[in-house]
Design a protein around this motif. Structure first.
Motif, PDB file in Angstrom:
ATOM      1  N   LEU A  35      28.656 -20.076  26.198  1.00 35.99           N
ATOM      2  CA  LEU A  35      27.301 -20.082  26.580  1.00 35.99           C
ATOM      3  C   LEU A  35      26.309 -20.974  25.701  1.00 35.99           C
ATOM      4  O   LEU A  35      26.533 -20.613  24.339  1.00 35.99           O
ATOM      5  CB  LEU A  35      26.961 -18.834  26.825  1.00 35.99           C
ATOM      6  N   VAL A  36      25.614 -21.707  26.125  1.00 33.91           N
ATOM      7  CA  VAL A  36      24.598 -22.537  25.233  1.00 33.91           C
ATOM      8  C   VAL A  36      22.951 -22.293  25.756  1.00 33.91           C
ATOM      9  O   VAL A  36      22.618 -22.341  26.846  1.00 33.91           O
ATOM     10  CB  VAL A  36      24.722 -23.867  25.247  1.00 33.91           C
ATOM     11  N   SER A  37      22.474 -21.704  24.843  1.00 32.23           N
ATOM     12  CA  SER A  37      20.995 -21.277  25.142  1.00 32.23           C
ATOM     13  C   SER A  37      19.959 -22.004  24.369  1.00 32.23           C
ATOM     14  O   SER A  37      20.331 -22.159  22.953  1.00 32.23           O
ATOM     15  CB  SER A  37      20.786 -19.643  25.329  1.00 32.23           C
ATOM     16  N   GLN A  38      18.983 -22.663  24.521  1.00 31.27           N
ATOM     17  CA  GLN A  38      18.004 -23.269  23.876  1.00 31.27           C
ATOM     18  C   GLN A  38      16.954 -22.363  23.276  1.00 31.27           C
ATOM     19  O   GLN A  38      16.363 -21.526  24.040  1.00 31.27           O
ATOM     20  CB  GLN A  38      17.198 -24.707  24.580  1.00 31.27           C
ATOM     21  N   ARG A  50      32.093 -15.805  25.534  1.00 29.97           N
ATOM     22  CA  ARG A  50      32.086 -14.484  26.324  1.00 29.97           C
ATOM     23  C   ARG A  50      33.263 -14.270  27.302  1.00 29.97           C
ATOM     24  O   ARG A  50      33.397 -15.280  27.834  1.00 29.97           O
ATOM     25  CB  ARG A  50      30.479 -14.384  26.882  1.00 29.97           C
ATOM     26  N   THR A  51      33.758 -13.283  27.424  1.00 24.90           N
ATOM     27  CA  THR A  51      34.710 -12.943  28.400  1.00 24.90           C
ATOM     28  C   THR A  51      34.301 -12.377  29.681  1.00 24.90           C
ATOM     29  O   THR A  51      32.826 -12.143  29.581  1.00 24.90           O
ATOM     30  CB  THR A  51      35.781 -12.167  27.876  1.00 24.90           C
ATOM     31  N   TYR A  52      34.820 -12.320  30.671  1.00 24.86           N
ATOM     32  CA  TYR A  52      34.257 -11.464  31.936  1.00 24.86           C
ATOM     33  C   TYR A  52      33.892 -10.168  31.578  1.00 24.86           C
ATOM     34  O   TYR A  52      32.968  -9.567  32.303  1.00 24.86           O
ATOM     35  CB  TYR A  52      35.376 -11.709  33.047  1.00 24.86           C
ATOM     36  N   ASP A  53      34.731  -9.500  30.788  1.00 24.32           N
ATOM     37  CA  ASP A  53      34.365  -8.198  30.300  1.00 24.32           C
ATOM     38  C   ASP A  53      33.101  -8.091  29.528  1.00 24.32           C
ATOM     39  O   ASP A  53      32.373  -7.086  29.819  1.00 24.32           O
ATOM     40  CB  ASP A  53      35.415  -7.509  29.363  1.00 24.32           C
ATOM     41  N   PRO A 138      31.056 -10.167  19.664  1.00 27.79           N
ATOM     42  CA  PRO A 138      31.445 -10.000  21.238  1.00 27.79           C
ATOM     43  C   PRO A 138      30.474  -8.686  21.389  1.00 27.79           C
ATOM     44  O   PRO A 138      30.646  -7.768  20.708  1.00 27.79           O
ATOM     45  CB  PRO A 138      32.882  -9.733  21.222  1.00 27.79           C
ATOM     46  N   PRO A 139      30.138  -8.243  22.800  1.00 22.40           N
ATOM     47  CA  PRO A 139      29.757  -7.153  22.942  1.00 22.40           C
ATOM     48  C   PRO A 139      30.740  -5.915  23.066  1.00 22.40           C
ATOM     49  O   PRO A 139      31.846  -6.042  22.723  1.00 22.40           O
ATOM     50  CB  PRO A 139      29.411  -7.137  24.616  1.00 22.40           C
TER      51      PRO A 139
END
Length: 346
Positions: A35-38, A50-53, A138-139
């Protein structure tokens, strides 16, 4: 490991409309998404894996916000079903367009899921969203408390409430339309998937014929291009529309459940003995206030949803037509060259 998230964040530190899921990395049977967020403040970006979990972790935190006013009236952005490497036929049926060989469409679906959350006036305030998009850790894998969606698993109770007639004509009409559109969009997506799969099979068959002639090679490229265009334009648009109709259906069901509770509270207040009358009236008033708030949020959500889904489908159709015209022109030029070549042999 992240802690249990309970508080809310007033604003995100990233531009929600620029969130990107750039890649899916495969490690055995596990998929990890980048994931890339500006950043909103100045230059720079957040890069997280991130994984699907982890996506389920975020969704569950959003689902568990029972203390947020009007949350039952929210149409939650639908998270795609879990993708699997070498998926079974059952998983392929669940994912539809998102189960095809390349992971780019699935990344785009996850990207749309995150952007819709970040753009939502209520959901984006949850601190879990900020952590999910920016934290390098990771969460957590902690067990989330039971939430408003646990009742959906109660099939018998669900069927009874789902058919309950609404007291508000607006919501009854919306439920009727939603029921119809949910089935229609799902069928349309499934039928269009059959078209795309057929086109991909033709493309795959054409690969075996490449050595026979340049004409077969052109047919292969043509069908591959058409299939990719269909998948990445109208295909993804129909898939998102279908999942959003399901999400609205769940919201309308949750509201109906609250309506049943309210009607029960009213009956209890009417039948209450004098000694319990005041207490039961308070319960009824609280239920009425909560129900009115949910209805207000839901009406706003539905109005916004109607406008957004029309624009999403319009954009998908426009992109689909533009891609089809461009591909058709390129293919016509190619086949004309082949025709001229055959005439030259005469």
């Amino acid at each position: 490991m992240m802690e249990e998230v309970k508080d809310v964040s007033p604003t995100l530190s990233v531009h929600g409309h620029n969130i990107k899921v750039t890649e899916a990395l495969k490690d055995g049977d596990t998929l990890t998404f980048l994931l890339v967020s500006q950043k909103v403040s100045g230059t720079g970006e957040y890069h997280v894996a991130r994984t699907y979990d982890d996506f389920e972790w975020l969704q569950q935190h959003l689902f568990s916000q029972e203390d947020v006013p009007g949350i039952q009236g929210v149409i939650f952005p639908p998270l795609p079903a879990k993708a699997q490497v070498n998926a079974s036929a059952k998983v392929v049926k669940q994912l539809g367009f998102l189960a095809l060989e390349e992971w780019q469409p699935y990344c785009k679906a996850l990207e749309a899921f995150l952007r819709q959350i970040a753009a939502h006036s209520i959901l984006s305030k949850n601190k879990a969203v900020e952590i999910f998009l920016t934290s390098s850790d990771p969460p957590g894998r902690q067990r989330i408390k039971k939430n408003i969606f646990n009742r959906l698993s109660q099939a018998v109770e669900g069927m009874r409430k789902e058919g309950h007639k609404d007291v508000d004509e607006f919501f009854q009409t919306e439920r009727d339309h939603n029921l119809l559109l949910t089935g229609c969009t799902k069928t349309a997506a499934e039928k269009f998937l059959d078209v795309v799969l057929t086109e991909q099979k033709i493309a795959a068959f054409s690969k075996a014929c490449v050595k026979l002639s340049e004409v077969f090679d052109s047919m292969k490229k043509n069908m591959t291009s058409v299939a990719e265009n269909n998948l990445n334009t109208l295909g993804l648009g129909l898939d998102l529309e279908s999942r959003y109709q399901e999400a609205e259906k769940e919201m309308l069901f949750r509201r109906t459940c609250k309506l049943v509770e309210l009607e029960a509270a009213r009956k209890n207040a009417e039948k209450a003995k004098p000694v319990k009358k005041a207490a039961m009236e308070e319960v009824k008033k609280a239920a009425e206030t909560e129900f009115e708030h949910i209805c207000g949020v839901a009406k706003q959500e539905i109005a916004h949803f109607h406008g957004v889904r029309v624009e999403m489908l319009r954009q998908s159709l426009v992109e689909w037509c533009e891609k089809q015209l461009l591909t058709a022109k390129e293919n016509a030029d190619q086949f004309n060259q082949h025709l001229q070549a055959f005439r030259g042999l005469a």
